[in-house]
Design an enzyme around this catalytic site. Structure first.
Site, mmCIF file in Angstrom:
data_model
loop_
_atom_site.group_PDB
_atom_site.id
_atom_site.type_symbol
_atom_site.label_atom_id
_atom_site.label_comp_id
_atom_site.label_asym_id
_atom_site.label_seq_id
_atom_site.Cartn_x
_atom_site.Cartn_y
_atom_site.Cartn_z
ATOM 1 N N GLU A 21 -10.322 -5.811 -4.369
ATOM 2 C CA GLU A 21 -11.309 -4.798 -4.002
ATOM 3 C C GLU A 21 -10.893 -3.455 -4.579
ATOM 4 O OE1 GLU A 21 -11.264 -3.484 0.123
ATOM 5 O OE2 GLU A 21 -9.592 -4.826 0.556
ATOM 6 N N ASP A 90 -7.268 -5.866 1.289
ATOM 7 C CA ASP A 90 -6.443 -5.177 2.275
ATOM 8 C C ASP A 90 -6.508 -5.901 3.624
ATOM 9 O OD1 ASP A 90 -5.921 -3.285 0.371
ATOM 10 O OD2 ASP A 90 -7.357 -1.814 1.131
ATOM 11 N N ASP A 92 -7.178 -4.962 6.506
ATOM 12 C CA ASP A 92 -7.863 -4.127 7.492
ATOM 13 C C ASP A 92 -9.272 -4.693 7.710
ATOM 14 O OD1 ASP A 92 -9.305 -3.437 5.219
ATOM 15 O OD2 ASP A 92 -8.476 -1.414 5.068
ATOM 16 N N ASP A 94 -12.288 -3.729 6.724
ATOM 17 C CA ASP A 94 -13.093 -3.853 5.509
ATOM 18 C C ASP A 94 -12.608 -5.009 4.637
ATOM 19 O OD1 ASP A 94 -14.885 -1.843 6.045
ATOM 20 O OD2 ASP A 94 -13.722 -0.278 5.033
#
Length: 226
Positions: A21, A90, A92, A94
């Site tokens: 990403e 990541d 997290d 998102d």
């Protein structure tokens, strides 16, 4: 340089493409990858939610059109260019959402990739714990606590908030011989349609209950080192 279809190449089963990403994450991987066997595909923003869509609509989406072209799977799975398709996002909210959207795309249109064991999630460390002599990369809170016990004094602790924060010099350790991959697998008792409907369909009471029952909250534990 080496692809899955290169039958005369010894390393063809090592052929890997990382789906990342953004430019920050792809930059570190691109600079530290093995150029012979590892490729990088960088997403520009969050992918389309393809649940319930037709292939025609999806291929009008430039991101997925480019992705299937990179994998070379539009006409046949036999033409797949990479043995390992690795989602590198990541750790997290998102990043997890992007993982889910990508898995939905593959489940909906190319389930054979998952059934034949080609799709993985890349694990990357959450913490770096070090002193002047030693450095440990930790993938969980437990590993972090174990590393702290091995070091003298008060070590330096870094929490990686995203892949872009990991330097290329460090990233090479996480995509080399010691790479940690979680395979994406299908439960034989559940059909693809049932799986997609449960996770990507309307927000039902069953899904709400599942989320509540399985919710895990991990807190960064503050260390007091005497």
């Amino acid at each position: 340089r080496v692809h899955l279809g290169d039958l005369k190449k010894d390393r063809r089963l090592e052929s890997t493409i990382f789906i990342t990403e953004g430019d920050s994450a792809s930059g570190s991987i691109t600079k530290s990858r093995d150029v012979d066997t590892q490729a990088v595909f960088s997403l520009r923003g969050k992918p389309l939610n393809t649940y319930g869509m037709t292939k025609k609509i999806v291929y009008e989406n430039e991101e997925f059109n480019l992705l299937q072209a990179a994998l070379n799977i539009e006409d046949s799975m036999e033409d797949l260019r990479y043995n390992n398709i690795v989602i590198a996002t990541d750790a997290d909210v998102d990043g997890m959402h992007i993982r889910l959207l990508l898995i939905t795309f593959f489940l909906q249109f190319f389930p054979e990739l998952i059934k034949e064991g080609h799709l993985y999630i890349l694990q990357t460390p959450l913490f770096r714990v070090r002193d002047k002599k030693q450095t440990f990369y930790c993938y969980s809170e437990q590993e972090k606590q174990e590393a702290i016990k091995k070091l003298a004094g008060k070590p330096e602790i870094t929490r990686f908030k995203g892949l872009g924060e990991i330097s290329p010099d460090e990233f090479k350790f996480f995509i080399g011989e010691d790479i940690r991959l979680d395979p994406v697998m299908l439960d034989k008792a559940t059909t693809t349609e049932e799986l997609l409907e449960f996770y990507m369909g309307k927000n039902t009471l069953d899904r709400q209950k599942f989320i509540i029952d399985n919710l895990k909250v991990e807190l960064d534990v503050a260390e007091e080192i005497v």
